[in-house]
Design a protein around this motif. Structure first.
Motif, PDB file in Angstrom:
ATOM      1  N   TYR A 236       0.860  -1.180   0.000  1.00  0.00           N
ATOM      2  CA  TYR A 236       0.000   0.000   0.000  1.00  0.00           C
ATOM      3  C   TYR A 236       0.895   1.228   0.000  1.00  0.00           C
ATOM      4  CZ  TYR A 236      -3.107   3.648   1.723  1.00  0.00           C
ATOM      5  OH  TYR A 236      -3.796   4.827   1.877  1.00  0.00           O
ATOM      6  N   LEU A 237       0.780   2.064  -1.013  1.00  0.00           N
ATOM      7  CA  LEU A 237       1.642   3.233  -1.177  1.00  0.00           C
ATOM      8  C   LEU A 237       3.115   2.825  -1.130  1.00  0.00           C
ATOM      9  CD1 LEU A 237      -0.308   5.814   1.038  1.00  0.00           C
ATOM     10  CD2 LEU A 237      -0.395   5.539  -1.458  1.00  0.00           C
ATOM     11  N   GLY A 238       3.405   1.694  -1.784  1.00  0.00           N
ATOM     12  CA  GLY A 238       4.787   1.245  -1.910  1.00  0.00           C
ATOM     13  C   GLY A 238       5.362   0.548  -0.700  1.00  0.00           C
ATOM     14  N   ALA A 239       4.524   0.209   0.286  1.00  0.00           N
ATOM     15  CA  ALA A 239       5.026  -0.449   1.496  1.00  0.00           C
ATOM     16  C   ALA A 239       3.931  -1.339   2.066  1.00  0.00           C
ATOM     17  CB  ALA A 239       5.464   0.592   2.515  1.00  0.00           C
ATOM     18  N   TYR A 240       4.284  -2.138   3.083  1.00  0.00           N
ATOM     19  CA  TYR A 240       3.305  -3.030   3.704  1.00  0.00           C
ATOM     20  C   TYR A 240       2.558  -2.362   4.855  1.00  0.00           C
ATOM     21  CZ  TYR A 240       5.208  -6.785   0.902  1.00  0.00           C
ATOM     22  OH  TYR A 240       5.591  -7.567  -0.155  1.00  0.00           O
ATOM     23  N   GLY A 241       2.885  -1.109   5.111  1.00  0.00           N
ATOM     24  CA  GLY A 241       2.169  -0.358   6.128  1.00  0.00           C
ATOM     25  C   GLY A 241       2.523   1.106   6.029  1.00  0.00           C
ATOM     26  N   HIS A 242       1.660   1.935   6.553  1.00  0.00           N
ATOM     27  CA  HIS A 242       1.825   3.380   6.459  1.00  0.00           C
ATOM     28  C   HIS A 242       1.399   3.955   7.806  1.00  0.00           C
ATOM     29  CE1 HIS A 242       0.698   7.475   5.208  1.00  0.00           C
ATOM     30  NE2 HIS A 242       1.515   7.302   4.193  1.00  0.00           N
ATOM     31  N   LEU A 243       2.315   4.675   8.472  1.00  0.00           N
ATOM     32  CA  LEU A 243       2.062   5.130   9.828  1.00  0.00           C
ATOM     33  C   LEU A 243       2.084   6.649   9.923  1.00  0.00           C
ATOM     34  CD1 LEU A 243       1.697   4.188  12.826  1.00  0.00           C
ATOM     35  CD2 LEU A 243       4.186   4.450  13.047  1.00  0.00           C
ATOM     36  N   HIS A 255       4.975  11.709   9.403  1.00  0.00           N
ATOM     37  CA  HIS A 255       4.489  10.699   8.466  1.00  0.00           C
ATOM     38  C   HIS A 255       5.654   9.754   8.203  1.00  0.00           C
ATOM     39  CE1 HIS A 255       2.673  10.194   4.125  1.00  0.00           C
ATOM     40  NE2 HIS A 255       2.731   9.066   4.791  1.00  0.00           N
ATOM     41  N   VAL A 256       5.593   8.531   8.693  1.00  0.00           N
ATOM     42  CA  VAL A 256       6.722   7.615   8.568  1.00  0.00           C
ATOM     43  C   VAL A 256       6.333   6.377   7.767  1.00  0.00           C
ATOM     44  CG1 VAL A 256       7.861   8.373  10.675  1.00  0.00           C
ATOM     45  CG2 VAL A 256       6.149   6.577  10.796  1.00  0.00           C
ATOM     46  N   HIS A 257       7.318   5.735   7.197  1.00  0.00           N
ATOM     47  CA  HIS A 257       7.100   4.495   6.446  1.00  0.00           C
ATOM     48  C   HIS A 257       7.933   3.373   7.060  1.00  0.00           C
ATOM     49  CE1 HIS A 257       4.523   5.541   2.975  1.00  0.00           C
ATOM     50  NE2 HIS A 257       4.869   6.759   3.348  1.00  0.00           N
ATOM     51  N   PRO A 258       7.582   2.131   6.768  1.00  0.00           N
ATOM     52  CA  PRO A 258       8.186   1.013   7.501  1.00  0.00           C
ATOM     53  C   PRO A 258       9.614   0.707   7.093  1.00  0.00           C
ATOM     54  CG  PRO A 258       6.691   0.200   5.833  1.00  0.00           C
ATOM     55  CD  PRO A 258       6.537   1.681   5.837  1.00  0.00           C
ATOM     56  N   ASN A 259      10.270  -0.020   7.987  1.00  0.00           N
ATOM     57  CA  ASN A 259      11.559  -0.598   7.657  1.00  0.00           C
ATOM     58  C   ASN A 259      11.335  -1.743   6.675  1.00  0.00           C
ATOM     59  OD1 ASN A 259      12.785   1.108   9.603  1.00  0.00           O
ATOM     60  ND2 ASN A 259      12.220  -0.336  11.221  1.00  0.00           N
ATOM     61  N   GLU A 260      12.417  -2.244   6.109  1.00  0.00           N
ATOM     62  CA  GLU A 260      12.279  -3.352   5.168  1.00  0.00           C
ATOM     63  C   GLU A 260      11.746  -4.587   5.878  1.00  0.00           C
ATOM     64  OE1 GLU A 260      15.666  -4.182   2.824  1.00  0.00           O
ATOM     65  OE2 GLU A 260      15.923  -2.111   2.138  1.00  0.00           O
ATOM     66  N   GLY A 261      11.002  -5.382   5.154  1.00  0.00           N
ATOM     67  CA  GLY A 261      10.406  -6.588   5.722  1.00  0.00           C
ATOM     68  C   GLY A 261       9.083  -6.853   5.057  1.00  0.00           C
ATOM     69  N   GLY A 262       8.371  -7.849   5.613  1.00  0.00           N
ATOM     70  CA  GLY A 262       7.068  -8.163   5.056  1.00  0.00           C
ATOM     71  C   GLY A 262       7.101  -9.462   4.299  1.00  0.00           C
ATOM     72  N   GLY A 264       4.338  -9.416   6.256  1.00  0.00           N
ATOM     73  CA  GLY A 264       3.584  -9.615   7.483  1.00  0.00           C
ATOM     74  C   GLY A 264       4.038 -10.864   8.202  1.00  0.00           C
ATOM     75  N   PRO A 265       3.494 -11.080   9.400  1.00  0.00           N
ATOM     76  CA  PRO A 265       2.479 -10.259  10.073  1.00  0.00           C
ATOM     77  C   PRO A 265       3.019  -8.964  10.693  1.00  0.00           C
ATOM     78  CG  PRO A 265       3.116 -12.046  11.506  1.00  0.00           C
ATOM     79  CD  PRO A 265       3.844 -12.275  10.216  1.00  0.00           C
ATOM     80  N   ASP A 266       4.382  -8.850  10.800  1.00  0.00           N
ATOM     81  CA  ASP A 266       4.947  -7.673  11.454  1.00  0.00           C
ATOM     82  C   ASP A 266       5.252  -6.578  10.445  1.00  0.00           C
ATOM     83  OD1 ASP A 266       4.897  -8.987  13.881  1.00  0.00           O
ATOM     84  OD2 ASP A 266       6.935  -9.757  13.674  1.00  0.00           O
ATOM     85  N   VAL A 267       4.969  -5.346  10.834  1.00  0.00           N
ATOM     86  CA  VAL A 267       5.387  -4.167  10.085  1.00  0.00           C
ATOM     87  C   VAL A 267       6.164  -3.310  11.069  1.00  0.00           C
ATOM     88  CG1 VAL A 267       4.680  -2.209   8.670  1.00  0.00           C
ATOM     89  CG2 VAL A 267       3.282  -4.289   8.706  1.00  0.00           C
ATOM     90  N   SER A 268       7.411  -2.987  10.723  1.00  0.00           N
ATOM     91  CA  SER A 268       8.305  -2.291  11.646  1.00  0.00           C
ATOM     92  C   SER A 268       8.590  -0.869  11.173  1.00  0.00           C
ATOM     93  CB  SER A 268       9.626  -3.072  11.756  1.00  0.00           C
ATOM     94  OG  SER A 268      10.596  -2.337  12.452  1.00  0.00           O
ATOM     95  N   PHE A 269       8.597   0.064  12.125  1.00  0.00           N
ATOM     96  CA  PHE A 269       8.895   1.467  11.843  1.00  0.00           C
ATOM     97  C   PHE A 269       9.966   1.953  12.804  1.00  0.00           C
ATOM     98  CE2 PHE A 269       4.570   0.690  10.624  1.00  0.00           C
ATOM     99  CZ  PHE A 269       4.372   1.402   9.446  1.00  0.00           C
TER     100      PHE A 269
END
Length: 331
Positions: A236-243, A255-262, A264-269
């Protein structure tokens, strides 16, 4: 997307003033620290004398020379650009919002750099931090942006535009402006802190890690459905989560985006809180073709607590913050 310097927090809301605000993160104090506030869908807190006048852009004060850089969203103008809201007092319910980004000469900007899949990210949140809309507006050739938004209750709201002009040397900015939905308002307290949040249809998100003022820390959000981990989150918007994190009291934004990974189930920022205080975190994630939002209340700078505890969570928020595409694709 960090917004710049030289402006102090601007003045009080157009309709009832709600002292809730945002600050977003790169570092968060213990997510398990309880916040003594009740649950509610349309809440507000103590009036904030530093809040802005709804929709009246440009009423700013210059900070003293050498002032520290402010978090995003506290200024309506920065770097020669202004967020000009054409609809500062929309009605309750579904309505059309119009705005533009204007340069120092007052001309509407038409060229932007695409970041995270969009030329501009537009977010509207209530001042009590219980209504959150991540919208995808459409831009007309003349630089006017238009989007449909559902504002479910009267009261104070704030709109954020996160963008980077295409002009050479331009930096990424997050500008913020108040809007007020006319009518009698019934604010409630900020939802209480919890380590888990519902996201509808059996989805649940657990929050672990720390949010610390002035120090980078890791936030881990773990997505499950019907008690089972979700291992096939969709980009979603180029990442697996948007925070997005918002600070109570002045609506500071990050407005931050996640660290590499995915996936899921974890999304890290990685996040750092700009100060101590209470924050509201909003996680957008996509699964099964639908974008969902989980919301958390946390305190930065509280005593350290263990992160991501095993076993049943101590508390669960039943509130769900909605994601609203404004009638447009979530892509």
């Amino acid at each position: 997307m960090n917004t710049g310097v030289r402006i102090t927090a601007f003045a009080a809301a157009l309709a009832a003033t709600f002292g809730a605000a945002y600050g977003v993160g790169k570092g968060v104090g213990p997510v398990d620290e309880p916040v003594k506030a009740g649950h509610g869908e349309h809440a507000a807190a103590t009036p904030d004398p530093s809040a802005s006048a709804g929709g009246h852009a440009g009423h700013e004060e210059t900070a003293p020379a050498g002032a520290a850089e402010l978090p995003g969203g506290l200024q309506v103008s920065d770097g020669g650009y202004t967020l000009a809201l054409e609809t500062p007092a929309p009605p309750v319910g579904r309505s059309t919002l119009k705005f533009s980004i204007q340069d120092a000469a007052g001309k509407k900007v038409t060229a932007f750099t695409t970041e995270h899949g969009k030329e501009l990210h537009f977010i509207v949140a209530s001042r009590d931090l219980t209504v959150f809309r991540h919208l995808h507006p459409e831009k007309a050739p003349d630089g006017t942006w238009t989007v449909e938004a559902d504002l479910p209750a009267a009261g104070g709201y704030k709109a954020f535009a996160d963008f980077k002009p295409a002009a050479k040397g331009a930096k990424g900015l997050t500008l913020g402006v108040d809007l007020a939905v006319p009518g009698a308002s019934a604010p409630r307290p900020l939802p209480a802190a919890a380590t888990t949040a519902a996201a509808g249809d059996g989805y649940q998100v657990r929050l672990g890690g720390t949010l610390d003022p002035g120090k980078a820390g890791e936030l881990r959000l773990t997505v499950s459905k019907d008690g089972e981990p979700v291992t096939d989150l969709e980009p979603y918007l180029g990442a697996y989560g948007h925070l997005v994190a918002l600070r109570q009291g002045d609506l500071a934004y990050l407005h931050v985006h996640p660290n590499e990974g995915g996936p899921g189930p974890d999304v890290s920022f990685t996040a750092t809180a700009p100060s101590t205080g209470t924050y509201r975190l909003f996680l957008d994630f996509q699964h099964g073709g639908e974008v969902r939002t989980a919301a958390f209340t946390v305190k930065a700078g509280a005593p350290a607590a263990s992160s991501a505890p095993s076993g049943p969570p101590a508390a669960t928020s039943t509130e769900t913050a909605e994601h609203d595409a404004g009638g447009h694709s979530h892509g």
